[in-house]
Design a protein around this motif. Sequence first.
Motif, mmCIF file in Angstrom:
data_model
loop_
_atom_site.group_PDB
_atom_site.id
_atom_site.type_symbol
_atom_site.label_atom_id
_atom_site.label_comp_id
_atom_site.label_asym_id
_atom_site.label_seq_id
_atom_site.Cartn_x
_atom_site.Cartn_y
_atom_site.Cartn_z
ATOM 1 N N SER A 23 -8.773 -42.688 41.907
ATOM 2 C CA SER A 23 -8.211 -42.009 43.081
ATOM 3 C C SER A 23 -6.705 -41.851 42.940
ATOM 4 O O SER A 23 -6.089 -42.378 42.021
ATOM 5 N N GLU A 24 -6.150 -41.127 43.877
ATOM 6 C CA GLU A 24 -4.715 -40.991 43.953
ATOM 7 C C GLU A 24 -4.120 -42.386 44.141
ATOM 8 O O GLU A 24 -4.621 -43.167 44.932
ATOM 9 N N ARG A 25 -3.052 -42.690 43.424
ATOM 10 C CA ARG A 25 -2.524 -44.059 43.413
ATOM 11 C C ARG A 25 -1.109 -44.185 43.949
ATOM 12 O O ARG A 25 -0.649 -45.275 44.226
ATOM 13 N N ASP A 26 -0.411 -43.082 44.068
ATOM 14 C CA ASP A 26 1.008 -43.147 44.386
ATOM 15 C C ASP A 26 1.282 -42.313 45.632
ATOM 16 O O ASP A 26 1.017 -41.111 45.646
ATOM 17 N N PRO A 27 1.857 -42.910 46.683
ATOM 18 C CA PRO A 27 2.131 -42.154 47.911
ATOM 19 C C PRO A 27 3.380 -41.269 47.836
ATOM 20 O O PRO A 27 3.721 -40.614 48.810
ATOM 21 N N ASP A 28 4.038 -41.220 46.692
ATOM 22 C CA ASP A 28 5.203 -40.358 46.522
ATOM 23 C C ASP A 28 4.726 -38.904 46.438
ATOM 24 O O ASP A 28 3.795 -38.583 45.692
ATOM 25 N N LEU A 29 5.353 -38.023 47.175
ATOM 26 C CA LEU A 29 4.961 -36.612 47.172
ATOM 27 C C LEU A 29 5.075 -35.978 45.789
ATOM 28 O O LEU A 29 4.401 -35.004 45.492
ATOM 29 N N ASN A 30 5.912 -36.532 44.939
ATOM 30 C CA ASN A 30 6.063 -35.996 43.587
ATOM 31 C C ASN A 30 5.006 -36.521 42.614
ATOM 32 O O ASN A 30 5.019 -36.156 41.444
ATOM 33 N N SER A 31 4.110 -37.357 43.091
ATOM 34 C CA SER A 31 3.089 -37.933 42.205
ATOM 35 C C SER A 31 1.963 -36.961 41.892
ATOM 36 O O SER A 31 1.113 -37.247 41.059
ATOM 37 N N ARG A 32 1.951 -35.823 42.530
ATOM 38 C CA ARG A 32 0.868 -34.871 42.326
ATOM 39 C C ARG A 32 0.702 -34.493 40.857
ATOM 40 O O ARG A 32 -0.412 -34.340 40.368
ATOM 41 N N ASP A 91 -11.860 -39.800 36.595
ATOM 42 C CA ASP A 91 -10.432 -39.995 36.378
ATOM 43 C C ASP A 91 -10.117 -41.466 36.608
ATOM 44 O O ASP A 91 -9.145 -41.822 37.251
ATOM 45 N N GLY A 92 -10.998 -42.308 36.076
ATOM 46 C CA GLY A 92 -10.859 -43.751 36.225
ATOM 47 C C GLY A 92 -9.965 -44.341 35.157
ATOM 48 O O GLY A 92 -9.040 -43.693 34.676
ATOM 49 N N ASP A 109 -1.103 -37.654 39.313
ATOM 50 C CA ASP A 109 -2.399 -37.985 39.904
ATOM 51 C C ASP A 109 -3.325 -36.778 40.007
ATOM 52 O O ASP A 109 -4.535 -36.935 40.075
ATOM 53 N N GLY A 110 -2.779 -35.600 40.085
ATOM 54 C CA GLY A 110 -3.592 -34.392 40.149
ATOM 55 C C GLY A 110 -4.056 -34.008 41.540
ATOM 56 O O GLY A 110 -4.229 -32.854 41.841
ATOM 57 N N TRP A 111 -4.321 -34.987 42.373
ATOM 58 C CA TRP A 111 -4.788 -34.771 43.746
ATOM 59 C C TRP A 111 -6.058 -33.927 43.807
ATOM 60 O O TRP A 111 -6.250 -33.095 44.686
ATOM 61 N N SER A 115 -23.258 -32.207 37.317
ATOM 62 C CA SER A 115 -22.215 -31.733 36.404
ATOM 63 C C SER A 115 -21.076 -32.737 36.414
ATOM 64 O O SER A 115 -20.837 -33.404 37.425
ATOM 65 N N VAL A 116 -20.353 -32.837 35.292
ATOM 66 C CA VAL A 116 -19.273 -33.821 35.175
ATOM 67 C C VAL A 116 -18.010 -33.128 34.676
ATOM 68 O O VAL A 116 -18.039 -32.393 33.686
ATOM 69 N N LEU A 117 -16.910 -33.401 35.374
ATOM 70 C CA LEU A 117 -15.585 -32.990 34.935
ATOM 71 C C LEU A 117 -14.825 -34.264 34.609
ATOM 72 O O LEU A 117 -14.771 -35.181 35.423
ATOM 73 N N CYS A 118 -14.266 -34.348 33.406
ATOM 74 C CA CYS A 118 -13.581 -35.561 32.958
ATOM 75 C C CYS A 118 -12.126 -35.249 32.642
ATOM 76 O O CYS A 118 -11.837 -34.355 31.849
ATOM 77 N N ASP A 119 -11.247 -36.010 33.276
ATOM 78 C CA ASP A 119 -9.812 -35.846 33.065
ATOM 79 C C ASP A 119 -9.382 -36.597 31.806
ATOM 80 O O ASP A 119 -10.113 -37.428 31.273
ATOM 81 N N ASP A 120 -8.181 -36.304 31.351
ATOM 82 C CA ASP A 120 -7.578 -36.971 30.196
ATOM 83 C C ASP A 120 -8.456 -36.869 28.955
ATOM 84 O O ASP A 120 -8.696 -37.848 28.257
ATOM 85 N N ALA A 121 -8.911 -35.652 28.675
ATOM 86 C CA ALA A 121 -9.787 -35.418 27.528
ATOM 87 C C ALA A 121 -9.011 -34.960 26.294
ATOM 88 O O ALA A 121 -9.608 -34.607 25.281
#
Length: 190
Positions: free
Chosen positions: A42-51, A120-121, A54-56, A141-147
């Motif tokens: 999940s999203e981990r950083d409450p900073d608005l610039n973390s998008r 995105d674990g 984290d991808g959101w 269906s599966v979408l995997c980040d950091d591939a």
Amino acid sequence: MNVFYQKFKEPAAPGSRDPIFKQVIYNWSHELEKPHILNIGSERDPDLNSRAGDGWANFYWAELIQQNGVRLVIVDVDSNAINVCQQILSDFVGKIDIEFVVDSGLNWIDKEPFNFAYFDGPDDNAFTLNCFEKVDRDICSVLCDDANYGGKADLLKMRHTDYWFLPCNHTHALIFYPSKELIRKKLNKV
């Protein structure tokens, strides 16, 4: 609209994951009667610039559920990350069926009949492969980040080669594994 959702609605930076999220949703969601989504990590950083980091992605999934969906389950082992995610997605709480879970995503893959999963674990190749191999590929269906090379999907890509490679920029990529049901529906339209 909270400040996070407002930031999400702004145009994304070049090289972000947004075009890929939109492409997958556009090509995939029309084929499903009711999206039932599992998001691992999940999203981990409450900073608005973390998008950028984290991808959101959960905003995309929440909007999809709000339009036509069944349920969104967001799982992360870090309770602080789940708390941040709840804060970021507060505009959807009470409006859609959304559950925030502190647990390993591996424990949730086969708990419900999900038809879409986003991985995105942890940056752990074995974990990503184990999660994928628990998925019901007939319906999910599966979408995997950091591939990208050296990312969390190296073992997965070697063992399961039937993916679509989706580069974001020169260093970051995702991969998409359509379900057998999605492939059948697409082929029936040809």
